[in-house]
Write a protein that holds these residues in place. Structure first.
Motif, PDB file in Angstrom:
ATOM      1  N   ASP A  85      -6.414   8.397  -9.044  1.00 30.11           N
ATOM      2  CA  ASP A  85      -6.641   8.475  -7.593  1.00 30.11           C
ATOM      3  C   ASP A  85      -7.038   9.878  -7.130  1.00 30.11           C
ATOM      4  OD1 ASP A  85      -6.073   5.822  -7.104  1.00 30.11           O
ATOM      5  OD2 ASP A  85      -3.937   6.150  -6.727  1.00 30.11           O
ATOM      6  N   LEU A  86      -6.899  10.885  -8.002  1.00 28.96           N
ATOM      7  CA  LEU A  86      -7.149  12.281  -7.604  1.00 28.96           C
ATOM      8  C   LEU A  86      -8.579  12.484  -7.093  1.00 28.96           C
ATOM      9  CD1 LEU A  86      -5.386  14.120 -10.585  1.00 28.96           C
ATOM     10  CD2 LEU A  86      -4.717  14.305  -8.179  1.00 28.96           C
ATOM     11  N   PRO A  87      -8.775  13.451  -6.219  1.00 24.19           N
ATOM     12  CA  PRO A  87     -10.117  13.724  -5.692  1.00 24.19           C
ATOM     13  C   PRO A  87     -11.161  13.928  -6.796  1.00 24.19           C
ATOM     14  CG  PRO A  87      -8.494  14.966  -4.452  1.00 24.19           C
ATOM     15  CD  PRO A  87      -7.755  14.316  -5.585  1.00 24.19           C
ATOM     16  N   ALA A  88     -10.774  14.572  -7.898  1.00 23.08           N
ATOM     17  CA  ALA A  88     -11.740  14.809  -8.980  1.00 23.08           C
ATOM     18  C   ALA A  88     -12.100  13.518  -9.709  1.00 23.08           C
ATOM     19  CB  ALA A  88     -11.178  15.820  -9.970  1.00 23.08           C
ATOM     20  N   MET A  89     -11.262  12.490  -9.558  1.00 24.15           N
ATOM     21  CA  MET A  89     -11.520  11.211 -10.231  1.00 24.15           C
ATOM     22  C   MET A  89     -12.036  10.220  -9.165  1.00 24.15           C
ATOM     23  SD  MET A  89     -10.176  11.750 -13.533  1.00 24.15           S
ATOM     24  CE  MET A  89      -9.351  10.279 -14.112  1.00 24.15           C
ATOM     25  N   ASP A  90     -11.253   9.173  -8.825  1.00 25.46           N
ATOM     26  CA  ASP A  90     -11.756   8.161  -7.884  1.00 25.46           C
ATOM     27  C   ASP A  90     -11.623   8.564  -6.418  1.00 25.46           C
ATOM     28  OD1 ASP A  90     -12.544   6.587  -9.912  1.00 25.46           O
ATOM     29  OD2 ASP A  90     -11.018   5.026  -9.669  1.00 25.46           O
ATOM     30  N   ASP A  92      -9.126   8.336  -4.165  1.00 29.05           N
ATOM     31  CA  ASP A  92      -8.607   7.257  -3.317  1.00 29.05           C
ATOM     32  C   ASP A  92      -7.457   7.750  -2.442  1.00 29.05           C
ATOM     33  OD1 ASP A  92     -10.135   4.905  -3.740  1.00 29.05           O
ATOM     34  OD2 ASP A  92      -9.314   4.766  -5.774  1.00 29.05           O
ATOM     35  N   ASP A  93      -7.474   7.313  -1.190  1.00 33.68           N
ATOM     36  CA  ASP A  93      -6.434   7.736  -0.246  1.00 33.68           C
ATOM     37  C   ASP A  93      -5.269   6.759  -0.176  1.00 33.68           C
ATOM     38  OD1 ASP A  93      -8.095   9.791   0.252  1.00 33.68           O
ATOM     39  OD2 ASP A  93      -8.683   9.176   2.281  1.00 33.68           O
ATOM     40  N   PHE A  94      -5.535   5.494  -0.546  1.00 37.11           N
ATOM     41  CA  PHE A  94      -4.478   4.488  -0.448  1.00 37.11           C
ATOM     42  C   PHE A  94      -4.305   3.724  -1.747  1.00 37.11           C
ATOM     43  CE2 PHE A  94      -5.285   5.313   3.971  1.00 37.11           C
ATOM     44  CZ  PHE A  94      -4.000   5.297   4.505  1.00 37.11           C
ATOM     45  N   ARG A  95      -3.066   3.347  -2.000  1.00 43.04           N
ATOM     46  CA  ARG A  95      -2.711   2.598  -3.205  1.00 43.04           C
ATOM     47  C   ARG A  95      -1.495   1.758  -2.818  1.00 43.04           C
ATOM     48  NH1 ARG A  95      -4.361   1.369  -8.220  1.00 43.04           N
ATOM     49  NH2 ARG A  95      -5.318   3.434  -8.499  1.00 43.04           N
ATOM     50  N   ARG A  96      -1.596   0.461  -3.054  1.00 43.20           N
ATOM     51  CA  ARG A  96      -0.495  -0.429  -2.694  1.00 43.20           C
ATOM     52  C   ARG A  96      -0.063  -0.257  -1.233  1.00 43.20           C
ATOM     53  NH1 ARG A  96       2.694   0.805  -8.411  1.00 43.20           N
ATOM     54  NH2 ARG A  96       1.384  -0.496  -9.708  1.00 43.20           N
ATOM     55  N   GLY A  97      -1.069  -0.030  -0.380  1.00 41.93           N
ATOM     56  CA  GLY A  97      -0.794   0.056   1.042  1.00 41.93           C
ATOM     57  C   GLY A  97      -0.151   1.344   1.516  1.00 41.93           C
ATOM     58  N   ARG A  98       0.027   2.290   0.616  1.00 35.04           N
ATOM     59  CA  ARG A  98       0.621   3.572   1.013  1.00 35.04           C
ATOM     60  C   ARG A  98      -0.318   4.710   0.614  1.00 35.04           C
ATOM     61  NH1 ARG A  98       6.620   4.516  -0.621  1.00 35.04           N
ATOM     62  NH2 ARG A  98       5.699   4.949  -2.658  1.00 35.04           N
ATOM     63  N   PRO A  99      -0.177   5.880   1.262  1.00 34.77           N
ATOM     64  CA  PRO A  99      -1.014   7.014   0.861  1.00 34.77           C
ATOM     65  C   PRO A  99      -0.800   7.307  -0.630  1.00 34.77           C
ATOM     66  CG  PRO A  99       0.236   7.522   2.851  1.00 34.77           C
ATOM     67  CD  PRO A  99       0.760   6.215   2.340  1.00 34.77           C
ATOM     68  N   THR A 100      -1.872   7.701  -1.315  1.00 31.49           N
ATOM     69  CA  THR A 100      -1.755   8.024  -2.739  1.00 31.49           C
ATOM     70  C   THR A 100      -0.905   9.291  -2.924  1.00 31.49           C
ATOM     71  OG1 THR A 100      -3.935   9.030  -2.473  1.00 31.49           O
ATOM     72  CG2 THR A 100      -3.852   6.890  -3.545  1.00 31.49           C
TER      73      THR A 100
END
Lengths: 295, 295
Positions: A85-90, A92-100
Motif C-alpha cells: 500500500d506504500l506510496p512507492a508501491m500501489d 493506496d489510502d484505504f484497506r478494509r475500509g480504514r486508512p492504510t
C-alpha cells in the motif's frame, strides 16, 4: 455446526492468538507495536489461517500445533499488504475500509511495522519448532511457508506486478504473477498444515491441487470484484485496476468468460477433495463461499 | 596465519556463500535478484558473520554448520540498511561508496529487495535446521537471531531512532536505542554460533558480555567517525548526525570523553575473553582492529 458458525469459530481462535502475539509495549518503542497491531487486527477474512485450521480438522490433526503456523502466514500476508500500500508501491489510502498503515503512522513506521510482522512470523514458527515433538516436521512446515513468501514466491509475484505496470501482459505472465503473488501464500497454509498433520504424500498432492485452484479462483474473483464490486462492501475503491491500466483476467478474457473460468476452477478445487468424503464438507463450502463473496 | 590473513579468509568464505545464495534469475523477476545481489555483494566489513566464524573456530566447532546462520545475519543486516536508506527513513544516497539500493533500482524494488533478503535469511536457516543433526540446537540458534532482528530487537532500535529524530535524548534512551539497533545484531551472531558449537552456559555468558561491549564500542566508534572520519574512506557523508541533530555519544559526552569510553569498553570486551586463553587471539585482535578502523 453449520458452515458460517464453524468459520466464525476459526476466525475467533485466530484473532485471539494474533492479539496475544503483539503485546502493547511502553514508550519509547510503543509506536511500533501500535502500528503492527493496527494492521494485524484490522479484521479481514483470515482466509489463509482458516484454511490451515480446516485442513487440520479434516485430517484429525492437533489444532494447537497448527495455529502458530497458520497465524504466521497471516502475519506475512498482512506485512505484504502494508508494504504493497506504500506510496512507492500501489499508493493506496484505504484497506478494509480504514486508512492504510502509512496514512495513520507515516511511511517510515509503516515500513518498519511490515518488517516487524514478517520477522514476528518467523519468531513465532521458530518458537513452535523448538517446542515441537517432531522438529523436522515442524521445520519442514515452516520451510514451505518461507519459500512461498520469499523471492521464489510472493515477492517475485509483486515484482512481476511492478514490472507489468501500465502495460497489458500476456496470459503466461499474468498466470505466473498470480501463482506467485497470491497463489503461493494460499497454497502454503494448506500444505504446511497437511505436513504438520503427518498427511501422506497422496493426500498432500490432492490438497496442493485444491489450493492451486482455490488460489486461482480467489484472484479471478478479485479481478471481477474490482469491476462490479461495491466500494462500501469492498472497503476500497472499485475500478482501480482499469485506472492503473493493470492486466487482469477481466481485461484479458472479458467479464463473462472470467466468470466461466472462475466457476470452472472452483469446481476443480472442490473435485480435488473427493477422496476426503464427508470430512471435506467445510473446505468445499469455503470454496463455494469465496465464489459468491462481496469483498 | 596473522590476523589480517585470517580475516580475509573468513570474508572470502562468507562472500562465496552469499554469492551462491542469490542466483540470478531470468525475466520477469530478474530485477528482484539484481537488486538483492547489488546490496548483499556490495562489500562491507562482514563483521557479523566474521564474529560467528571466529567464535566457531575458537570453540572448535564445525564451520560449515555455522556458516548459513552467520550469512543469514548478514542478509538481515543488509536488508535493514536498504530499508534504513529509503527516502521515508534516513534518505541516504550513498552507502559503502556506491549509490544506495533505491537510487539504482527505485524505491519499490528496494523495499521488495529488503523484504526478500529478510525472508531469505530465514529460508537459509530453516534449510539448515531441517538438515541438522541436532535440530533443537539449530532452531534455538535461529531463534536467537530472530529475536535480535525483530520488534524485540533491531526494529525497536530503529523506531527509537526515528522517534528521537531532531531532538537530543538522554543517555538512557541513547543506550537503549543502540543496544537494540546495533548491539542486538552484533550479539546474535556471537551467541548463536556458541549455541551451534554446544558451548556451556558459562562460556555463552562470557561471549555475551564480549559481544555486548563490542557492540557498544562499535557504535561509539561510528559516532566518532561521523565527526572526524574521512568521507572517501567512509564511503558516505561525514557530519550527517550533527546535520540531522541526532543524539550521539559525541553530542552527549563530547569527543574526548567518547574516545575514553570507547577505549574502556573495548578493554572490557577483550577482558571477557580471558578464560579462552590463546584461542581467543583472533577475537581480541578483532576488537582492537575495530577500535582503529577508518570506516
Amino acid at each position: 455446526m453449520d458452515f458460517k458458525q464453524q468459520l466464525d469459530k476459526y476466525v475467533d481462535k485466530i484473532n485471539e492468538y494474533l492479539d496475544r502475539c503483539i503485546t502493547e509495549k511502553e514508550l519509547p518503542e510503543k509506536p511500533l507495536y501500535s502500528a503492527m497491531k493496527y494492521s494485524i487486527m484490522a479484521g479481514g477474512k483470515r482466509l489463509r489461517p482458516v484454511l490451515s485450521l480446516a485442513v487440520c480438522d479434516m485430517l484429525d490433526g492437533n489444532v494447537e500445533e497448527v495455529l502458530p503456523f497458520a497465524c504466521a502466514v497471516e502475519m506475512i500476508h498482512t506485512y505484504s499488504l502494508i508494504h504493497d500500500d506504500l506510496p512507492a508501491m500501489d499508493n493506496d489510502d484505504f484497506r478494509r475500509g480504514r486508512p492504510t498503515n502509512h496514512k495513520v503512522y507515516g511511511e517510515a513506521l509503516a515500513i518498519l511495522a511490515g518488517d516487524g510482522l514478517l520477522n514476528l512470523a518467523f519468531e513465532t514458527m521458530l518458537e513452535s519448532i523448538i517446542k515441537s515433538g517432531d522438529k523436522e516436521q515442524a521445520a519442514r512446515a515452516a520451510g514451505v511457508i518461507a519459500t512461498a513468501s520469499g523471492s521464489k514466491g510472493m515477492i517475485s509475484g509483486q515484482v512481476i506486478d511492478l514490472e507489468s505496470e501500465g502495460k497489458q501482459v500476456d496470459t503466461d505472465i499474468l498466470n505466473r504473477m498470480h501463482r506467485f503473488k497470491t497463489g503461493a501464500l494460499i497454497k502454503a497454509p494448506v500444505v504446511s498444515a497437511a505436513i504438520l498433520c503427518k498427511a501422506e504424500a497422496d493426500d498432500i498432492e490432492k490438497l496442493d491441487s485444491f489450493a492451486e485452484n482455490l488460489g486461482l479462483a480467489f484472484q479471478i474473483k478479485d479481478d471481477i470484484l474490482d469491476v462490479e464490486g461495491n466500494t462500501e462492501k469492498l472497503g476500497k475503491k472499485v475500478g482501480s485496476d482499469a485506472d492503473n491500466n493493470k492486466s487482469t483476467y477481466v481485461s484479458l478474457y472479458g467479464l463473462e468468460r472470467s466468470k466461466e473460468i472462475l466457476s470452472d476452477v472452483t469446481k476443480k478445487a472442490i473435485a480435488s477433495l473427493e477422496k476426503f468424503g464427508e470430512k471435506a464438507v467445510f473446505l468445499k463450502s469455503l470454496a463455494d463461499y469465496l465464489l459468491v463473496r462481496e469483498n
